[in-house]
Design an enzyme around this catalytic site. Structure first.
Site, PDB file in Angstrom:
ATOM      1  CB  SER A  38      -9.450  -0.413  13.079  1.00 56.41           C
ATOM      2  OG  SER A  38      -8.983  -1.640  12.596  1.00 56.41           O
ATOM      3  NE  ARG A  69      -3.914  -0.268   2.148  1.00 58.70           N
ATOM      4  CZ  ARG A  69      -4.925  -0.486   3.000  1.00 58.70           C
ATOM      5  NH1 ARG A  69      -5.172   0.376   3.970  1.00 58.70           N
ATOM      6  NH2 ARG A  69      -5.679  -1.562   2.880  1.00 58.70           N
ATOM      7  CG  ASP A 125     -13.981   0.495   4.485  1.00 55.44           C
ATOM      8  OD1 ASP A 125     -14.735  -0.385   4.003  1.00 55.44           O
ATOM      9  OD2 ASP A 125     -12.799   0.270   4.775  1.00 55.44           O
ATOM     10  CB  SER A 176      -9.035  -0.191   2.783  1.00 60.05           C
ATOM     11  OG  SER A 176     -10.082  -0.388   3.716  1.00 60.05           O
ATOM     12  CG  ASP A 184     -12.225  -3.920   4.284  1.00 62.23           C
ATOM     13  OD1 ASP A 184     -12.532  -2.719   4.454  1.00 62.23           O
ATOM     14  OD2 ASP A 184     -11.042  -4.330   4.333  1.00 62.23           O
ATOM     15  NE  ARG A 185     -11.797   0.130   8.041  1.00 63.73           N
ATOM     16  CZ  ARG A 185     -11.320   1.058   8.868  1.00 63.73           C
ATOM     17  NH1 ARG A 185     -10.750   0.695   9.996  1.00 63.73           N
ATOM     18  NH2 ARG A 185     -11.402   2.332   8.583  1.00 63.73           N
ATOM     19  CE  LYS A 190     -10.192  -4.643   7.447  1.00 63.02           C
ATOM     20  NZ  LYS A 190      -8.897  -5.345   7.447  1.00 63.02           N
ATOM     21  CG  ASP A 232     -11.982  -1.880   1.055  1.00 63.62           C
ATOM     22  OD1 ASP A 232     -12.347  -1.149   2.005  1.00 63.62           O
ATOM     23  OD2 ASP A 232     -11.174  -2.817   1.214  1.00 63.62           O
ATOM     24  CD  GLU A 234      -8.777  -5.144  11.743  1.00 60.02           C
ATOM     25  OE1 GLU A 234      -7.645  -5.555  12.014  1.00 60.02           O
ATOM     26  OE2 GLU A 234      -9.071  -4.659  10.635  1.00 60.02           O
TER      27      GLU A 234
END
Length: 623
Positions: free
Chosen positions: A437, A74, A333, A176, A337-338, A449, A335, A435
């Site tokens: 976050s 990243r 978010d 992300s 995944d959160r 996630k 992408d 997690e």
């Protein structure tokens, strides 16, 4: 500025001769870049720096390479070997091919999955879609079947597809929730989990062995012409939504609920997929935030595309919810995944739940549903939940009381995914992992996630509680009353100087004298110290950490005599020093104000005595 190649695509040697930097290593790197890079925009960036004698910036861009962090590769998009661009993605994929060819004899039968989000940067002619096509081209050119999604997908679709299609690995092109300038290359192994050591190190070795692009590596047209390209979108999406129903426990109730939900996808990929997930659970579709519904690589309505930043970035969704009479807002978010969640309280204010608070709710909910639906022969001692070690220990408290198992792992879902797969393979049931976050794994269809599944599980939980005239916030209080208050605070400082970061942590390892950790933080006595970077743990008889040593990152945990646990660590994806602090109280200790005050005083001491932000030039998180 004109292109400095001749008709055959060779570098104009006059430019190189006339603009030598006087540094042979840098001259070699410049020559390689201008020889190998076929993207006019990123070539032009390097040519301009060379022509203008900007040797320091050239060295910064060309004499360092990308390395795997907690989320794969990243970095910012742009020209240079330490940035995300066409050439570095081609090089990374060539290294991936070389490593996978050595690791799997059936690589060319099983294939490889490629997904992407909607990021892009005009100045570098760089987009997630283009990078995905180049990733596919490298592999197609070597005769590897590639499952390339025909449109953008949530990150969880890639690990899900790897398992469903029996592929050897997969890549998701995404950064992300990072700032708009960034992109990334996230790698999943055949087990559907993010790669961990030693795979990451071995892939980097293979990348270094084949940095020059192969003949077909730049041919993104292969995606359209090769018979080895397959589009898995419809199959994977249908299968994912069907599997999602395994964690739907109250479909009839969902169809009848009067609750309304607002969803924001933060200018990312989530809108269509969250709509489908709500449909799979029997809900009316959530109300989308129109300004944020469609992909926008500039994330133009938010100061940063991270829903974890709270109410300040959720402004549009909260105002829409008030207008529509919706009590719950779910925010994925970019992408998807959160997940962030906000709920309107009786006093007219919004409560934005922390990741740890949501985890308490999810843990309670998944276990409650498991108990209600289990067959008689399913043993609670076979059930597991997991969390990263910097996350709340609320699941541990629930596990102790209810009789199931709790495990913690190193930070990052890359540590959780592989462990969950091992547990499943040994016949265990894993209900939930997280997690702090705002990363949640409900069920085990995806070993990473997943904001899409977490969003619809939140809706079902809220709808169920509504039939009991309860809110999510009220249920959270009930959980704490039953299992003990777990009050946590997490924040960060920005630090752009790696030397300063190292100095801060080395000071803690040599506090007052060599190889000596602090015994006090201000007025607070320290009971135990665990340093995962060095493998030290004072609480263990042999003084060795039970968690694996992680030398590539900084992480020290302090257990205090008052029951508080605090961790200082560096981020694997951003220039941050993060702190995590939690007060874990027994169920009979319910003076929340006292617990919160004590926790805040300890955090203040931690920052003042251990991080010394003024002395070290640290930048406070802007709230």
């Amino acid at each position: 500025m004109g292109d400095h190649r001749d008709a055959a695509g060779d570098v104009n040697s006059n430019l190189l001769i006339g603009c030598s930097t006087g540094d042979s290593q840098l001259d070699q790197a410049v020559w390689q870049w201008l020889t190998w890079d076929k993207n006019p925009k990123t070539r032009e960036q390097i040519e301009d720096l060379l022509r203008n004698g900007r040797s320091k910036e050239l060295r910064d861009r060309l004499c360092r390479r990308l390395t795997f962090g907690t989320a794969g590769l990243r970095s910012a998009m742009g020209a240079g070997f330490c940035y995300i661009n066409d050439l570095t993605v081609i090089q990374s994929t060539q290294g991936m091919y070389k490593y996978l060819e050595k690791s799997f004899s059936d690589f060319k039968q099983r294939g490889f999955v490629v997904g992407y989000d909607t990021r892009g940067q005009v100045t570098s002619s760089c987009s997630s879609l283009r990078l995905a096509k180049l990733t596919a081209a490298v592999l197609l050119g070597k005769g590897v079947p590639v499952y390339l999604f025909s449109r953008y997908v949530p990150t969880p679709f890639v690990p899900y597809a790897v398992q469903q299609l029996g592929a050897v690995a997969g890549v998701m092109i995404t950064a992300s929730h990072n700032r708009k300038e960034d992109n990334g290359y996230k790698v999943y192994w055949e087990n559907g989990a993010q790669i961990t050591s030693p795979h990451d190190k071995e892939i980097l070795k293979c990348i270094d062995e084949c940095v020059e692009p192969w003949d077909n590596s730049w041919d993104e047209n292969l995606v359209d012409t090769s018979a080895l390209t397959q589009d898995p979108l419809q199959k994977i999406c249908a299968s994912y939504m069907e599997d999602l129903k395994k964690i739907c426990y109250h479909r009839k109730l969902n169809t009848q609920t009067k609750l309304k939900f607002v969803h924001t996808s933060f200018h990312g990929v989530g809108h269509d997929y969250v709509q489908l997930a709500f449909q799979a659970f029997g809900f009316q579709p959530p109300i989308p935030v129109p300004e944020q519904k469609d992909p926008d690589p500039d994330f133009s309505t938010v100061k940063c595309p991270n829903p974890e930043e709270g109410e300040s970035v959720l402004e549009l969704s909260l105002r829409l919810a008030e207008k529509e009479g919706a009590r719950v807002v779910v925010a994925t978010d970019p992408d998807a995944d959160r997940l962030a969640v906000a709920e309107l309280q009786e006093n007219g204010r919004w409560k934005v739940f922390t990741g740890n608070e949501l985890a308490a709710l999810f843990g309670w909910w998944m276990f409650t549903c498991w108990k209600a639906s289990r067959a008689k022969d399913r043993d609670v001692k076979n059930v597991y939940m997991l969390a990263t070690t910097v996350s709340s220990k609320i699941l541990k408290a629930i596990a102790l009381k209810e009789g199931f198992h709790f495990e913690d792992t190193l930070p990052g879902f890359k540590s959780i995914g592989g462990r969950v797969k091992d547990l499943l393979d040994s016949g265990k049931e894993v209900l939930f992992a997280f997690e702090e976050s705002i990363g949640f794994m409900c069920g085990t269809s995806v070993l990473d996630k997943d904001g899409v599944s977490a969003a619809v599980v939140t809706a079902e939980m809220a709808a169920f509680l509504d039939t009991k005239s309860q809110t999510l916030a009220q249920q959270l209080t009930e959980i704490y009353k039953t299992y003990g208050y777990h009050i946590s605070k997490t924040s960060y400082f920005l630090c752009y100087d790696p030397v300063t970061i190292k100095r801060i942590f080395e000071r803690l390892r040599n506090f007052g004298s060599p190889n000596s950790y602090p015994e006090y933080c201000g007025a607070y006595g320290i009971l135990h110290v665990r340093d995962v970077t060095t493998g030290y743990d004072s609480s263990q008889p042999n003084k060795k950490s039970v968690l694996p040593v992680s030398r590539n990152s900084q992480m020290i945990t302090f257990t205090f005599q008052n029951g508080c646990v605090a961790t200082l660590r560096t981020s694997g994806t951003e220039p941050k020093i993060k702190y995590y602090a939690e007060m874990c109280a027994p169920p009979d200790q319910s003076d929340v104000a006292f617990l919160e005050e004590d926790l805040q005083k300890l955090i203040d001491a931690l920052v003042e005595h251990f991080l010394e932000p003024s002395k070290n030039g640290l930048i406070w998180r802007s709230v």
